[in-house]
Design an enzyme around this catalytic site. Structure first.
Site, PDB file in Angstrom:
ATOM      1  N   GLY A   1      33.443 -63.220  -3.941  1.00  0.00           N
ATOM      2  CA  GLY A   1      32.702 -64.401  -4.369  1.00  0.00           C
ATOM      3  C   GLY A   1      32.847 -65.490  -3.334  1.00  0.00           C
TER       4      GLY A   1
ATOM      5  N   LYS B   1      43.161 -61.103  -6.506  1.00  0.00           N
ATOM      6  CA  LYS B   1      42.099 -61.995  -6.028  1.00  0.00           C
ATOM      7  C   LYS B   1      42.691 -62.857  -4.920  1.00  0.00           C
ATOM      8  CE  LYS B   1      38.814 -65.508  -7.431  1.00  0.00           C
ATOM      9  NZ  LYS B   1      38.140 -66.159  -8.537  1.00  0.00           N
TER      10      LYS B   1
ATOM     11  N   ASP C   1      31.388 -71.418 -15.334  1.00  0.00           N
ATOM     12  CA  ASP C   1      30.770 -70.451 -14.416  1.00  0.00           C
ATOM     13  C   ASP C   1      30.597 -69.091 -15.085  1.00  0.00           C
ATOM     14  OD1 ASP C   1      29.576 -69.589 -12.109  1.00  0.00           O
ATOM     15  OD2 ASP C   1      31.444 -69.268 -11.000  1.00  0.00           O
TER      16      ASP C   1
END
Ligand SMILES: *[C@@H]1O[C@H](CO)[C@@H](O)[C@H](O)[C@H]1NC(C)=O
Ligand SMILES: *[C@@H]1O[C@H](CO)[C@@H](O)[C@H](O)[C@H]1NC(C)=O
Ligand SMILES: *[C@@H]1O[C@H](CO)[C@@H](O)[C@H](O)[C@H]1NC(C)=O
Ligand SMILES: *[C@@H]1O[C@H](CO)[C@@H](O)[C@H](O)[C@H]1NC(C)=O
Ligand SMILES: *[C@@H]1O[C@H](CO)[C@@H](O)[C@H](O)[C@H]1NC(C)=O
Ligand SMILES: *[C@@H]1O[C@H](CO)[C@@H](O)[C@H](O)[C@H]1NC(C)=O
Length: 805
Positions: free
Chosen positions: A505, A526, A627
């Site tokens: 992302g 992540k 989001d």
């Protein structure tokens, strides 16, 4: 809201044990017959307007009393000594009244846990009351602040029970030195002695008080150096030493106080350069104030380690050299005060990262160069004081510069303006283009510079439990969190191999990996792309959100890691549970996966609603995800949905002033195109209604298999209109073709087979829900609790119909 006086008849209730009439508007004197109710164990009259005095024999007439709370009335006179004869007392609270005279001895109350006499006009006499309290071996709270106690604090303070957690002596007239015996109170967590006349050194025995979380010794006459034993206070959240005469360097060991949230050393005589160890305290958030001292030398560039700091004040010292570029890494800065120093050089270009800042005062330095243009776009900025420097060139025109009461630039003789404002001379054309001589082209924050910042695990602090005294026991605690090194994570992910990359992302890449220590071995890591503007903030936001949440429809965080990689670069990562079934997006659009059944789609809708309802209504403060989109909805082994990616999450307001992080209101677009609520585009505040909108879009997307940014949607046609136009008659025309809906030949639902009718009814209800959630005006949308109960009902109906088959 009861008014008037207490009816005397209350006292006639036989055998009454507990009487609580606190928080009313009752007034007058307290009828003495109340104090004759010998069965009372609990009596609270707090926060009313009672006047008069207590009966002298109160301790005899209430033989069973355990708790007596009179706080915040106007009752006066002397404190009856007979209170000490009611030997069952656990708690006496006479705070905020008008009692005067010498505090009696309570040493006979061997069960006493709390003695609160603060905010009266009480005196200490010969302090024998204090030595007698040594007999109260259960004492936990002793609060005597804001009274008229004079003289030296006797060393007998060190003989108080070691169970003592809070000692409050502020705003009296105590003098002399602080007795070193204070260091015997090893369970003390809360110490207030500010606003007295204590003098001499701070005894080094303070280092024995390892449970301290809050220490205020400000506004005294303490002097000498701060003892290095202060570094042993690992639980300390707030340290206030301002307005004393402390001198010497700021001790390096303060950098060991890894829980510090606020540190105020202002208005002392600290000298030498600023201890760089302070900047390793990434827990500092509520303020670092070193103003009004004699600190000299340069501001160490390690300052970039203060990634959570809100207000920073180094004003009125003798700091010299350039303002460090690394300050631009302090992205949560709300207020920066460096005025009254000897700083030179330009305003660093890295300040362009400080978009949430409200106040900047750089006045009375020797700064040169031009005023950067980016301040024009800082929406939160309310004060920009650049007075009395050597700034030059043309003033920017936009944003804050339009308001002369918010910008101050006097005393910069080489500044000019292109319009007659701010009493500046008019510029000659094109003076703004003379920039080549400056080295302002530094691109963002240099990651290499930050690498020097030896950040320890930020997250340990971030995720650390709130202070012990906090009542929020339902807050999840993360003390059991494992910690991982960069090497652990590199090994688990095969050196962050591209083969392990499962997603990417704007702010991070997600790798799958294997960790022996995890139950099924699989994890996802992540890794934040720290060179992306906003990525460090997104890491902090995610940590914050996870610290405050725990729900089975939110992806579980195993740990977080803030360290540096093997090249010395800053490295931040979240270790989350691996979701074997990937993202919802991959199921809607994949050619290779089997199509999602209607049952799965309904379950996913329910799970998402459960998670959002939890975030909006069970979290304190409420969290808005901001989001939501199918790529942020992960599916577990059982095809249950879990929300992930809290990088843009926003706390609606901070109720808990003691929380490590206060939410800032950084401006800027939030969310992803197609899913972001229309009102955000026109500058509306973040609200839960925005998440409801995104939720509605995802429901419609799941049903139609059409992404809101599909090429089909142009010239005013949106996913909602597309669905709305077909609803209800032609709904089958727009459903995801992977739905297996048998066409029964004719259009009427009633002629189709029974199962299909029920299937369609479920779809219709979901469509309706999706449409109402995604309406344009926020106030027309349902709230998440309504959505959750609606979609749960749809699921129940659907399951029931399947069971019948
Ligand atoms: C009441 O308490 C005081 C002080 O502890 C004590 O001297 C006195 O004897 C007590 N009176 C009675 C009646 O117990
Ligand atoms: C303290 O406790 C001891 C023993 O229990 C007792 O003899 C003494 O009187 C107590 N002191 C006060 C001031 O009550
Ligand atoms: C520090 O103390 C000074 C002086 O009392 C006060 O003005 C200032 O607001 C305090 N700053 C913080 C961050 O507590
Ligand atoms: C301010 O900076 C100029 C050069 O930029 C230098 O000549 C001057 O001495 C400095 N003034 C002070 C007070 O440091
Ligand atoms: C700006 O700074 C100057 C010098 O420090 C001070 O006199 C003035 O009051 C400040 N102005 C504002 C608006 O804070
Ligand atoms: C200028 O700033 C002041 C103080 O923040 C504010 O009250 C005023 O409304 C502002 N004026 C304009 C034109 O924005």
């Amino acid at each position: 809201s009861f008014k008037g006086s207490i009816p005397v008849s209350i006292a006639k209730i036989p055998n009454l044990q507990e009487l609580d009439i606190s928080y009313n508007i009752l007034s007058g004197t307290i009828p003495f017959s109340i104090f004759n109710m010998s069965s009372l164990t609990y009596l609270s009259l707090a926060v009313n307007n009672f006047v008069g005095e207590l009966p002298f024999d109160i301790g005899y007439t209430l033989p069973s009393i355990q708790t007596f709370i009179l706080q915040q009335n106007k009752v006066g006179g002397k404190i009856p000594a007979s209170l000490a004869n009611a030997t069952n007392f656990l708690s006496i609270n006479l705070g905020a009244n008008a009692f005067y005279g010498i505090i009696p001895s309570f040493g006979s109350l061997s069960n006493l846990e709390e003695l609160i006499l603060a905010s009266n006009q009480l005196e200490a006499g010969d302090w024998s009351f204090l030595s007698s309290l040594a007999n109260c071996t259960q004492l936990q709270v002793l609060s005597l602040g804001t009274n008229m106690m004079q003289g030296n604090l006797p060393s007998s303070v060190g003989s108080l029970a070691t169970s003592l957690g809070a000692l409050v002596l502020h705003a009296n007239k105590m003098s002399g030195s602080i007795p070193p015996e204070l260091g015997n109170l090893t369970n003390l967590s809360f110490l207030r002695m500010e606003q007295n006349q204590f003098a001499g050194d701070l005894p080094s025995t303070i280092g024995n008080l390892a449970s301290l979380t809050y220490v205020d010794l400000s506004r005294n006459r303490l002097s000498g150096q701060i003892p290095s034993s202060i570094g042993k206070l690992r639980q300390l959240n707030n340290l206030f030493l301002q307005e004393n005469n402390f001198s010497g360097p700021i001790p390096r060991t303060l950098g060991d106080c890894r829980s510090l949230i606020t540190l105020n050393l202002s208005c002392n005589s600290f000298s030498e350069s600023i201890t760089r160890e302070l900047f390793f305290l990434d827990s500092l958030s509520a303020g670092l104030d070193l103003s009004h001292n004699q600190l000299s030398g340069q501001i160490p560039r390690e300052i970039g380690g203060l990634i959570n700091i809100g207000p920073l004040n180094f004003s009125n010292n003798r700091l010299s050299g350039h303002i460090p570029t690394a300050l631009g890494a302090c992205i949560r800065l709300e207020s920066l005060r460096l005025q009254g120093n000897l700083l030179d050089g330009g305003i660093p270009e890295s300040f362009s990262n400080l978009r949430g800042i409200a106040e900047i005062d750089l006045s009375r330095n020797n700064l040169s160069g031009e005023i950067p243009n980016f301040f024009q776009s800082f929406n939160s900025l309310k004060l920009l004081n650049l007075s009395f420097n050597d700034l030059e060139g043309q003033m920017p025109q936009g944003g804050i510069f339009q308001n002369s009461s918010e910008v101050s630039v006097q005393g910069n003789s080489m500044l000019c303006s292109s319009s007659p404002m701010l009493q500046l001379p008019l510029c000659f054309a094109s003076s703004r283009h003379r920039r080549t001589w400056r080295t302002l082209k530094i691109t963002g924050i240099s990651v290499a510079a930050l690498a020097l910042v030896c950040l320890s695990c930020v997250v340990f602090i971030l995720l650390k439990r709130r202070s012990k005294r906090s009542k929020q026991s339902d807050q999840p605690s993360y003390t059991e969190m494992k910690s991982f090194s960069y090497a652990d994570l590199a090994k688990a992910t095969n050196g962050f191999s591209p083969d392990n990359l499962v997603g990417s992302g704007a702010y991070g890449s997600v790798y799958k990996g294997v960790l022996e220590s995890e139950a099924n071995g699989m994890i996802a890591v992540k890794v934040f792309k720290l060179d992306q503007l906003g990525a460090p903030k997104s890491f902090v936001a995610e940590c914050e959100a996870f610290r405050n949440t725990r729900h089975h429809n939110l992806v579980r965080v195993i740990s977080a890691c803030s360290t540096w990689d093997n090249k010395g670069n800053d490295f931040k990562a979240l270790i989350i549970e691996y979701m074997a079934n990937g993202t919802l997006e991959s199921w809607i659009y994949s050619e290779t996966r089997r199509p999602l059944s209607l049952g799965s789609r309904v379950t996913i809708a329910v799970d998402m609603a459960a998670a959002l309802d939890y975030l909006h209504n069970s979290c304190m403060p409420p969290i808005v995800h901001c989001d939501l989109k199918p790529s942020n909805v992960l599916l577990d082994d059982a095809m249950g949905a879990r929300l992930s990616d809290f990088g843009l999450a926003k706390f609606l307001q901070s109720h808990d002033s003691s929380s490590t992080i206060t939410s800032t209101s950084l401006a800027g677009p939030r969310g992803s195109i197609g899913y972001i609520a229309p009102e955000y585009g026109i500058g509306n505040k973040i609200s839960t209604a925005g998440d409801v909108y995104s939720y509605g879009i995802i429901i419609l997307e799941m049903l139609t298999g059409k992404c809101p940014t599909d090429v089909l949607f142009k010239n005013g046609l949106t996913l909602q209109k597309f669905v709305g136009n077909a609803f209800p008659k032609k709904i089958r025309d727009i459903l995801d073709p992977t739905f297996i809906i048998p066409r029964s030949g004719d259009e009427g639902l009633d002629h189709g087979n029974h199962a299909m009718v029920e299937l369609l009814s479920c779809i219709m209800q979901l469509v309706q829900l999706g449409l109402s959630c995604s309406t344009e005006t926020p106030k027309d949308r349902p709230t998440m609790p309504d959505v959750y109960s609606e979609v749960s009902a749809i699921k129940r109906e659907y399951s029931a119909s399947r069971a019948k088959e």
